[in-house]
Design an enzyme around this catalytic site. Structure first.
Site, short mmCIF file in Angstrom:
data_model
loop_
_atom_site.label_atom_id
_atom_site.label_comp_id
_atom_site.label_asym_id
_atom_site.label_seq_id
_atom_site.Cartn_x
_atom_site.Cartn_y
_atom_site.Cartn_z
CG ASP A 1 -14.75 17.34 47.01
OD1 ASP A 1 -15.34 16.55 47.78
OD2 ASP A 1 -15.35 18.15 46.28
CE1 TYR B 1 -18.59 20.08 41.55
CE2 TYR B 1 -16.46 19.24 42.26
CZ TYR B 1 -17.68 19.81 42.56
OH TYR B 1 -17.98 20.11 43.86
CE LYS C 1 -18.70 17.10 46.21
NZ LYS C 1 -17.59 17.31 45.26
CG HIS D 1 -23.31 17.20 43.84
ND1 HIS D 1 -22.56 17.36 42.70
CD2 HIS D 1 -22.96 18.25 44.64
CE1 HIS D 1 -21.81 18.44 42.80
NE2 HIS D 1 -22.05 19.00 43.97
CG LEU E 1 -10.90 30.57 50.36
CD1 LEU E 1 -9.81 30.77 49.31
CD2 LEU E 1 -10.32 30.75 51.76
CE LYS F 1 -14.36 26.94 43.29
NZ LYS F 1 -13.75 27.98 42.46
CB SER F 2 -6.59 27.59 43.63
OG SER F 2 -5.92 28.52 42.81
NE ARG G 1 -4.96 32.74 44.05
CZ ARG G 1 -5.65 33.47 43.17
NH1 ARG G 1 -6.88 33.13 42.86
NH2 ARG G 1 -5.10 34.51 42.59
CG ASN H 1 -5.33 28.35 49.16
OD1 ASN H 1 -5.07 29.47 49.58
ND2 ASN H 1 -6.15 28.14 48.14
#
Length: 280
Positions: free
Chosen positions: A46, A51, A76, A109, A191, A233-234, A239, A243
């Site tokens: 995504d 971004y 988006k 978005h 999170l 996200k990370s 990590r 996840n």
């Protein structure tokens, strides 16, 4: 590799339930980080024009260990590119940056209602889907009144709405409205957002200890068991891998209820949908 289930969309397509978000991921880091996520098992990526990392994500896709048809890629539209003609041009630019012939999902978005372009933008999305440039179309940060307007004006219901949703901000009334309209919900900041205390919450910590899992894994599992699409996200590959390791345990009904009780009216960490009118 562990199995990532899919959920059905109202247009006949399906979407992997656990995706990998890349907000705040630097362009130059994207090939390595997204590539590692794909290797860990993620098939749903995504991104967004806002971004500023689509080209890096595109490099990761081009170099991926799996074929394009195995991946589900979302982007988006920037607020500043809303409008019928500009949205179509902007989609072509995203496809070029991502090195793709089509997107699996394209979202508006933000509604940015003060600019009143989102309905014309939705008409462009409908045309892009008919042209095969996008397989599914949806929205992000839309309230029910924004969605109802575009349905009334085009007859086309979004396949998904991407919203901030996590144990501290569960939006249960909004979720019921979406279910009644057969719109899947994607959860960003699952999170709890950058300044959230959720990962340190005692209730979640005790549940995590019971299962030998991390608090993040418990929170992701909570989303999955409620048939929500979840987008952690990370920027750290290890990590991200952790996840994704959420398929070998199940939260009990009592554990789910204890997490449900963490909902707060002030739990939102990012702007309200009607407040973000910036043409970024």
């Amino acid at each position: 590799m562990q199995e990532n289930p899919t959920l059905p969309l109202n247009d006949g397509k399906s979407i992997p339930q656990l995706g990998f978000g890349v907000w705040r991921l630097e362009e130059d880091d994207a090939p390595k980080v997204v590539g590692a996520a794909i290797d860990a098992g993620y098939r749903h990526i995504d991104t967004a024009q806002g971004y500023d990392n689509e080209a890096g994500v595109g490099r990761a896709i081009a170099e991926a260990s799996v074929g394009r048809e195995e991946l589900f890629i979302t982007s988006k539209l920037r607020n500043g590119h809303q409008g019928y003609d500009s949205a179509l041009r902007s989609l072509d630019e995203s496809l070029a940056r991502l090195q793709l012939d089509y997107l699996d999902l394209f979202l508006i978005h933000w509604p940015a209602p003060q600019h009143d372009r989102y309905a014309d933008t939705w008409r462009a999305f409908v045309e892009a889907q008919k042209a095969g440039k996008v397989r599914s179309i949806g929205v992000s940060n839309f309230l029910p009144q924004h969605i109802q307007r575009i349905i009334d004006e085009t007859g086309v219901t979004p396949a998904v709405n991407q919203l901030e949703l996590h144990p501290a901000y569960q939006q249960r009334d909004i979720r019921e409205w979406h279910r009644s309209h057969d719109i899947q919900i994607e959860c960003y900041s699952p999170l709890g957002g950058k300044d959230s205390k959720l990962l340190d919450n005692e209730v979640i910590g005790r549940i995590a200890e019971t299962h030998g899992k991390s608090p993040a894994q418990v929170i992701i599992r909570w989303h999955l068991q409620q048939n929500l699409i979840v987008l952690p996200k990370s920027s750290k590959p290890e990590r991200a891998k952790d996840n994704f390791d959420v398929w070998n345990f199940v939260l009990s009904g009592e554990e789910v209820r204890r997490i449900d009780a963490l909902d707060r009216p002030d739990g939102k960490t990012l702007p309200q949908p009607e407040d973000n009118n910036e043409l970024f």
